[in-house]
Write a protein that holds these residues in place. Structure first.
Motif, PDB file in Angstrom:
ATOM      1  N   ASP A   1      41.756   4.029  40.885  1.00 36.64           N
ATOM      2  CA  ASP A   1      42.377   2.740  41.197  1.00 36.64           C
ATOM      3  C   ASP A   1      42.035   2.115  39.723  1.00 36.64           C
ATOM      4  N   LEU A   2      42.969   1.794  39.122  1.00 31.61           N
ATOM      5  CA  LEU A   2      42.849   0.987  37.815  1.00 31.61           C
ATOM      6  C   LEU A   2      43.389  -0.365  37.897  1.00 31.61           C
ATOM      7  N   SER A   3      43.832  -0.968  39.017  1.00 36.03           N
ATOM      8  CA  SER A   3      44.703  -2.050  39.440  1.00 36.03           C
ATOM      9  C   SER A   3      43.796  -3.220  38.728  1.00 36.03           C
ATOM     10  N   ASN A   4      44.560  -4.339  38.730  1.00 33.10           N
ATOM     11  CA  ASN A   4      44.072  -5.571  38.161  1.00 33.10           C
ATOM     12  C   ASN A   4      43.390  -5.548  36.697  1.00 33.10           C
ATOM     13  N   ASN A   5      44.143  -4.892  35.727  1.00 30.17           N
ATOM     14  CA  ASN A   5      43.628  -4.907  34.577  1.00 30.17           C
ATOM     15  C   ASN A   5      44.904  -5.393  33.488  1.00 30.17           C
ATOM     16  N   ASP A   6      44.886  -5.094  32.294  1.00 30.97           N
ATOM     17  CA  ASP A   6      45.826  -5.532  31.447  1.00 30.97           C
ATOM     18  C   ASP A   6      46.309  -4.157  30.707  1.00 30.97           C
ATOM     19  N   ILE A   7      46.630  -3.203  31.673  1.00 30.74           N
ATOM     20  CA  ILE A   7      47.281  -1.876  31.154  1.00 30.74           C
ATOM     21  C   ILE A   7      48.409  -1.672  30.921  1.00 30.74           C
ATOM     22  N   THR A   8      48.911  -1.258  29.771  1.00 31.81           N
ATOM     23  CA  THR A   8      50.397  -1.186  29.428  1.00 31.81           C
ATOM     24  C   THR A   8      50.822   0.201  29.217  1.00 31.81           C
ATOM     25  N   GLY A   9      52.074   0.122  28.815  1.00 27.49           N
ATOM     26  CA  GLY A   9      52.756   1.353  28.531  1.00 27.49           C
ATOM     27  C   GLY A   9      53.261   1.941  29.974  1.00 27.49           C
ATOM     28  N   GLU A  10      53.581   3.370  29.884  1.00 27.14           N
ATOM     29  CA  GLU A  10      54.486   4.084  31.007  1.00 27.14           C
ATOM     30  C   GLU A  10      53.270   4.597  31.863  1.00 27.14           C
ATOM     31  N   ILE A  11      53.451   5.048  32.989  1.00 25.82           N
ATOM     32  CA  ILE A  11      52.797   5.844  33.706  1.00 25.82           C
ATOM     33  C   ILE A  11      52.937   7.201  33.210  1.00 25.82           C
ATOM     34  N   PRO A  12      51.776   7.816  33.028  1.00 35.52           N
ATOM     35  CA  PRO A  12      51.974   9.455  32.373  1.00 35.52           C
ATOM     36  C   PRO A  12      52.194  10.197  33.433  1.00 35.52           C
ATOM     37  N   SER A  13      53.096  11.129  33.007  1.00 37.46           N
ATOM     38  CA  SER A  13      53.731  12.048  33.945  1.00 37.46           C
ATOM     39  C   SER A  13      52.516  13.005  34.489  1.00 37.46           C
ATOM     40  N   SER A  14      51.566  13.293  33.540  1.00 39.51           N
ATOM     41  CA  SER A  14      50.534  14.014  33.969  1.00 39.51           C
ATOM     42  C   SER A  14      49.825  13.723  35.082  1.00 39.51           C
ATOM     43  N   ILE A  15      49.764  12.482  35.608  1.00 41.78           N
ATOM     44  CA  ILE A  15      49.271  12.217  36.901  1.00 41.78           C
ATOM     45  C   ILE A  15      49.871  12.987  38.101  1.00 41.78           C
ATOM     46  N   GLY A  16      50.812  13.768  37.866  1.00 43.07           N
ATOM     47  CA  GLY A  16      51.395  14.506  38.825  1.00 43.07           C
ATOM     48  C   GLY A  16      50.557  15.668  38.730  1.00 43.07           C
ATOM     49  N   LYS A  17      49.697  16.316  37.966  1.00 41.11           N
ATOM     50  CA  LYS A  17      48.762  17.399  37.876  1.00 41.11           C
ATOM     51  C   LYS A  17      47.724  17.061  39.043  1.00 41.11           C
ATOM     52  N   LEU A  18      47.475  15.830  39.395  1.00 41.22           N
ATOM     53  CA  LEU A  18      46.127  15.538  40.150  1.00 41.22           C
ATOM     54  C   LEU A  18      46.585  16.010  41.672  1.00 41.22           C
ATOM     55  N   LYS A  19      46.542  17.179  42.137  1.00 43.05           N
ATOM     56  CA  LYS A  19      47.051  17.967  43.233  1.00 43.05           C
ATOM     57  C   LYS A  19      46.239  17.207  44.236  1.00 43.05           C
ATOM     58  N   ASN A  20      45.098  16.935  43.977  1.00 38.41           N
ATOM     59  CA  ASN A  20      44.253  16.543  45.229  1.00 38.41           C
ATOM     60  C   ASN A  20      44.042  14.937  45.499  1.00 38.41           C
ATOM     61  N   LEU A  21      44.910  14.127  44.691  1.00 37.49           N
ATOM     62  CA  LEU A  21      45.098  12.864  44.754  1.00 37.49           C
ATOM     63  C   LEU A  21      45.259  12.276  45.880  1.00 37.49           C
ATOM     64  N   GLY A  22      44.741  11.568  46.831  1.00 44.00           N
ATOM     65  CA  GLY A  22      44.851  11.153  48.073  1.00 44.00           C
ATOM     66  C   GLY A  22      45.062   9.406  47.997  1.00 44.00           C
ATOM     67  N   SER A  23      44.656   8.775  47.021  1.00 36.54           N
ATOM     68  CA  SER A  23      44.774   7.410  47.043  1.00 36.54           C
ATOM     69  C   SER A  23      45.096   7.100  45.458  1.00 36.54           C
ATOM     70  N   LEU A  24      46.239   6.250  44.988  1.00 36.83           N
ATOM     71  CA  LEU A  24      46.392   5.856  43.644  1.00 36.83           C
ATOM     72  C   LEU A  24      46.825   4.365  43.750  1.00 36.83           C
ATOM     73  N   ASP A  25      46.126   3.572  42.790  1.00 34.47           N
ATOM     74  CA  ASP A  25      46.419   2.216  42.711  1.00 34.47           C
ATOM     75  C   ASP A  25      46.579   1.677  41.306  1.00 34.47           C
ATOM     76  N   LEU A  26      47.707   1.316  40.997  1.00 39.65           N
ATOM     77  CA  LEU A  26      47.851   0.925  39.423  1.00 39.65           C
ATOM     78  C   LEU A  26      48.473  -0.321  39.453  1.00 39.65           C
ATOM     79  N   SER A  27      48.523  -1.084  40.682  1.00 41.12           N
ATOM     80  CA  SER A  27      48.943  -2.547  40.739  1.00 41.12           C
ATOM     81  C   SER A  27      48.300  -3.335  39.893  1.00 41.12           C
TER      82      SER A  27
END
Length: 1015
Positions: A847-873
């Motif tokens: 969960d990296l939501s509610n920050n001032d993060i810029t740029g693109e979503i890195p494609s490497s997140i696709g390597k997180l095969k066990n990821l069950g919850s992702l919040d970049l809002s």
């Protein structure tokens, strides 16, 4: 002297000599004067207990010394045997001068005494010694080289004390020097002698020096391996005992070629590799003990006919496969195969008529038990099959075994009703003492024959589905009963039978037995353990229970409103659990020496009592306290410095109160804290720097306070920290202690949300979270387990923590070490998300939501095969959603809303299963599930669905019903603590049944793993 007298004496001597020669059965002659004198001198120089001595104390100067107890003479009256073992003798070297003048001694036994000196060098005078036993006699220090002059020795026993200050060692001379002249030795016992200086040369020294050796016992000697092949030349060797040494090598296969091998004992030797199958087939072998070598693999072959095996002990190894038939082990008396990986059915034992002890617990044995499994075993006393996967009904005939004393079948899948035995027990005097059927699925009424076991001491039936109405008076027919555990069934204890009178009862556990009030136990003065938790008892806790000899009390999850006054907790009480009641007023005072106190989830108010603190040096009165949980009450005031200054306290949980002030900076240098949970209070100031003294700290939760400080870099490189929760405080600054020389090897939950942290996320940040990297880089020692604090034998405190997942707070009843979470939401982080985030192969929540993060979503997140919850809002992310996100098959929550993402949502994946709320606030996004189609020139409105045929209302209604039902299920989990505890208790049992409790959770089916990770 005249001639007549001389002639008479000569005649007498000739007659005596003739009698000696003729009568060869004479075992001792009249004691010679010098022998008599030396023995008396020895007695007078030794110190011994007159009441404990059985030999020395009876030595009478007026009697022939050859008739003294412990003394043996040859026909000439010379002392050849001296046995003074276990005579409570103490003394030093100068007390033994007379002993070493008995130069004809052939056997000397001084074992089990308390000498305070090394073995005297003067022992070299006893050159006729054949048997020397100095075991456990208190001699210490270096073994003298003078022992090598005792060339006639056949048996040498220098075994030393197991514990205490007395021990012997062999450094100089070496073993080779000591044994080089002792070629007649047949038996050598050096147990607990420090032979570490010999390294691995010990076996070659023995093999080359002792060709006649039959018995070799070198237990606890600090020797190492491998065992030299020269030992195979000792063809007379029949007993090999090398237990508790660091052999760290394979078991030599040549052991199977020793023609006289009777005993092979290698337990706790760190053995590795495959155990040679041929050893099981050695026909002379009677005793095989290789237990507690968890790196040793192997399987059991068919046993040969006419096998001599009597004892098989493979406890806690890594053996697997099925257990073969035992029809050829006619002499077998004991078989212990517990804590391995054996599978398949339980073997039948009918042929083993001498069988006394069976322990096959903690394996993966399956199938059922039939009535003929143990038929005819009239000698069987102990049967342990617990912690397997045995199923089906339990044959009642097993209770008719005439010698059976202990039956333990816990943690299996037995089910159904235990049938009554037609006509009752057929054995005239049932000997059953201990019966444990806990954690199975038995149902129906308790069989009546259970109450015919008049000698029963332990009855444990907890966590089954027995449905019955219990009269406590029924157990009066078992007057020797000491432990009665009926918890967590469907049993009802009738109120009119609450009067309990069992004089020997020490443990009573009736949790979840629908009790409405306290049983009458005024006469149970020996009761030490009482568990009445999870019942329906109301009113006050009666003060008379504190008059019992209680050590453990669990009255949690009832409806108590207070403690009847006056009350004084007994000094013997070390565990008191009153959590989840309605207790009010001030915290109860315990002036004894408690180890565990849990008063959480009540209505206690006021400050933490001052009785816990004494004097200006903040010494603790309760200085043995290891667990203190006062969470979720209404306590106020400050944290007493005593609580953090205790060097014994392992768990401090004060969360969910109204405590104020700062955290005392008094954590001692010998801090043993494993859990500090003080979240959800009103605490201010900084984190105390003395927290760095807590090297064992696993959980630190200070969330939801008013603490103002920078990130606590004091915990970098901590080898124990698993959970760090700083949520909703006033922490500030950049994360400067991640990457480069910093490492967080065990951190699995990092929650720093809702603070004032800032700065960019360094590319070296995520790789420093070693516990979340790929399995090849992870320390796997604790994987699949959960965090808990152990404070006694089989007693532990379950560590909990609150996490925020999918926007809601959730309390993890267990912190599984496979659960991983990183929550940086609601801060001021800027810059790009580094590609290195893809290294966190074990990450479940991000969960990296509610920050001032810029740029693109890195494609490497696709390597997180066990990821069950992702919040970049609610960031400033740009670009397209990488197609690699579609590869996250276990993603159950996704929120990318309120960024400036563009392009089409990747299609044909589960990314379409999320609602459009997951993507809203991104004007440049298009594609399902958004109501925006992707045209040639970018997003365009999607046409409305006017054709009713395009909507399958059957599916929609089914989905709605499923959603409502599932929602109600999870609401129960979230809001009803008792229901949640019961549910997850059964889940845990299911996991243990399906995937043995030793099995790594990673090999479970993925859906089960994700389920456990979620909760």
């Amino acid at each position: 002297m005249n001639i007549a007298q001389s002639s008479w004496l000569l005649s007498v001597q000739i007659l005596l000599l003739f009698s000696t020669i003729k009568n060869t059965v004479v075992v001792s002659g009249q004691c010679l004067n010098d022998q008599h004198y030396h023995l008396l001198q020895l007695k007078n120089s030794l110190t011994f207990d007159l009441e404990l001595s059985t030999r020395l104390v009876q030595w009478n100067t007026e009697e022939d010394c050859c008739s003294w107890k412990g003394v043996g003479c040859d026909p000439s009256g010379r002392v050849i045997t001296l046995e003074l073992d276990q005579e409570s003798i103490s003394g030093r070297e100068d007390n033994l001068t007379s002993l070493f003048r008995l130069q004809y001694l052939e056997k000397l036994d001084l074992s089990l005494n308390s000498f305070i000196c090394p073995i005297p060098k003067a022992i070299a005078n006893l050159t006729n010694l054949m048997y020397l036993n100095l075991s456990f006699s208190g001699f210490s220090g270096q073994i003298p080289v003078e022992l090598s002059s005792l060339r006639k020795l056949v048996s040498l026993d220098l075994s030393t004390w197991i514990y205490g200050m007395s021990f012997m060692k062999l450094e100089n001379p070496s073993m080779k020097m000591l044994l080089q002249n002792l070629s007649n030795i047949e038996e050598i016992y050096l147990d607990h002698v420090d032979l570490s200086a010999q390294r691995s040369e010990w076996s070659q020294a023995i093999a080359t020096s002792l060709p006649k050796l039959r018995v070799m016992s070198l237990r606890y000697c600090y020797i190492s391996g491998p065992i030299h092949i020269s030992l195979s030349s000792l063809h007379n060797l029949s007993v090999i005992r090398l237990d508790s040494n660091n052999i760290s090598a394979e078991v030599p296969e040549y052991f199977a070629n020793m023609p006289n091998l009777i005993t092979l004992s290698l337990q706790l030797c760190n053995l590795v590799g495959q155990f040679p199958v041929k050893i099981f087939q050695v026909r002379t072998l009677e005793r095989l003990v290789i237990s507690y070598n968890n790196l040793l693999q192997g399987s059991l072959p068919p046993f040969p006919k006419n096998s001599s095996l009597r004892i098989i002990d493979l406890v806690s190894c890594n053996f697997s496969g099925t257990i073969p038939g035992l029809e050829n082990l006619l002499e077998l008396s004991s078989i212990s195969l517990s804590n391995n990986n054996f599978s398949g059915p339980v073997p039948k034992f009918q042929a083993c008529k001498n069988l006394v002890y069976v322990d096959l617990s903690y394996n993966s044995l399956t199938r059922t038990l039939s009535s003929d499994h143990f038929k005819g075993l009239h000698s069987l006393e102990i049967l342990r099959l617990g912690n397997n996967s045995l199923s089906g009904s339990l044959p009642s005939s097993i209770f008719n075994l005439p010698a059976l004393k202990e039956l333990r079948l816990p943690n299996n899948q037995f089910s159904g009703q235990i049938d009554e035995i037609p006509g009752g027990l057929s054995i005239p005097q049932p000997r059953l003492v201990s019966l444990d059927l806990s954690y199975n699925q038995f149902n129906g009424s308790l069989p009546k024959f259970f109450f015919e076991f008049k000698e029963l001491v332990t009855l444990v039936l907890l966590s089954n589905s027995f449905t019955d109405t219990i009269q406590l008076e029924t157990f009066k027919n078992q007057p020797g009963l000491e432990s009665l555990e009926l918890s967590y069934n469907n049993l009802t204890v009738e109120p009119q039978s609450y009067n309990l009178s069992l004089a020997n009862l020490t443990s009573l556990k009736l949790a979840s037995c629908k009790l409405k009030s306290f049983p009458e136990m005024n006469g149970q003065l020996g009761l030490s353990q009482l568990d009445l938790s999870d019942n329906e008892i109301t009113g006050e806790i009666p003060n008379w229970i504190w008059n019992l000899s209680l050590a453990y009390v669990n009255l949690s999850m009832n409806f108590f409103v207070g403690l009847q006054k006056p009350y004084v907790f007994p000094p013997t009480l070390y565990v008191i659990d009153l959590h989840s009641n309605q207790l009010q007023g001030e915290i109860p005072i315990h002036t004894g020496l408690p180890v565990y106190i849990d008063y959480s989830r009540n209505k206690f108010s006021g400050p933490i009592p001052s009785f816990m603190e004494i004097g200006p040096d903040i010494r603790c009165n309760a200085n043995l306290l290891q667990v203190l949980d006062l969470s979720y009450n209404s306590l106020n005031g400050t944290i007493p410095p005593c609580l953090v200054a205790s060097g014994d306290l392992g768990v401090l949980n004060l969360s969910g109160n109204n405590l104020s002030g700062s955290i005392p900076d008094k954590f001692p240098t010998n801090c043993n804290m494993q859990t500090v949970d003080i979240g959800m209070n009103l605490l201010e100031g900084k984190l105390p720097r003395s927290l760095s003294n807590c090297a064992l700290l696993e959980v630190l939760n200070v969330g939801y306070n008013k603490i103002e400080d920078s990130f606590p870099c004091m915990f970098e490189n901590s080898l124990s920290l698993h959970v760090l929760a700083l949520r909703s405080n006033k922490f500030y600054g950049e994360l400067k202690c991640f990457g480069h020389n910093y490492s967080w090897p065990q951190l699995q939950i990092l929650d720093i949300a809702s603070n004032n942290f800032s700065g960019v996320l360094s590319p070296e940040f995520f790789p420093s979270l070693k516990n979340m990297l790929s399995l090849s880089l992870t320390n796997e020692s604790g994987r699949g387990d959960h965090l808990r604090f152990e404070f006694g034998t089989n007693e532990y405190y379950e560590i909990k923590v609150r996490v925020t997942m999918k926007g809601a707070q959730l309390e993890l009843e267990k912190i599984w070490t496979i659960f991983t979470s990183v929550d940086f939401s609601n801060n001021k982080f800027s810059g790009k998300i580094p590609e290195s985030i893809g290294d966190l192969k074990e990450l479940y929540i991000l969960d990296l939501s509610n920050n001032d993060i810029t740029g693109e979503i890195p494609s490497s997140i696709g390597k997180l095969k066990n990821l069950g919850s992702l919040d970049l809002s609610t960031n400033e992310l740009t670009g397209q959603i990488p197609t690699t996100l579609a590869e996250l098959k276990f993603l159950s929550f996704l929120d990318l809303s309120f960024n400036t993402l563009t392009g089409e949502i990747p299609t044909g994946t589960q990314l379409q299963t999320f609602s459009n709320d997951s993507y809203m606030g991104n004007p440049g996004l298009c594609g399902f599930p958004l109501d925006v189609s992707c045209g040639i020139n970018g997003p365009s409105s999607m046409p409305s669905l006017n054709n009713k045929k395009e909507i399958n209302w059957l599916y929609i209604s089914a989905s709605l019903g499923y959603t409502v039902g599932l929602g109600m299920f999870f609401m129960l989990l979230l809001l009803c603590g008792r229901w949640r505890n019961m549910f997850f208790h059964h889940v845990d049992q299911l996991l243990l049944k399906v995937f043995n409790n030793k099995t790594d959770m990673r090999i479970a089916p993925r859906w089960m793993e994700q389920f456990r990770r979620l909760w």
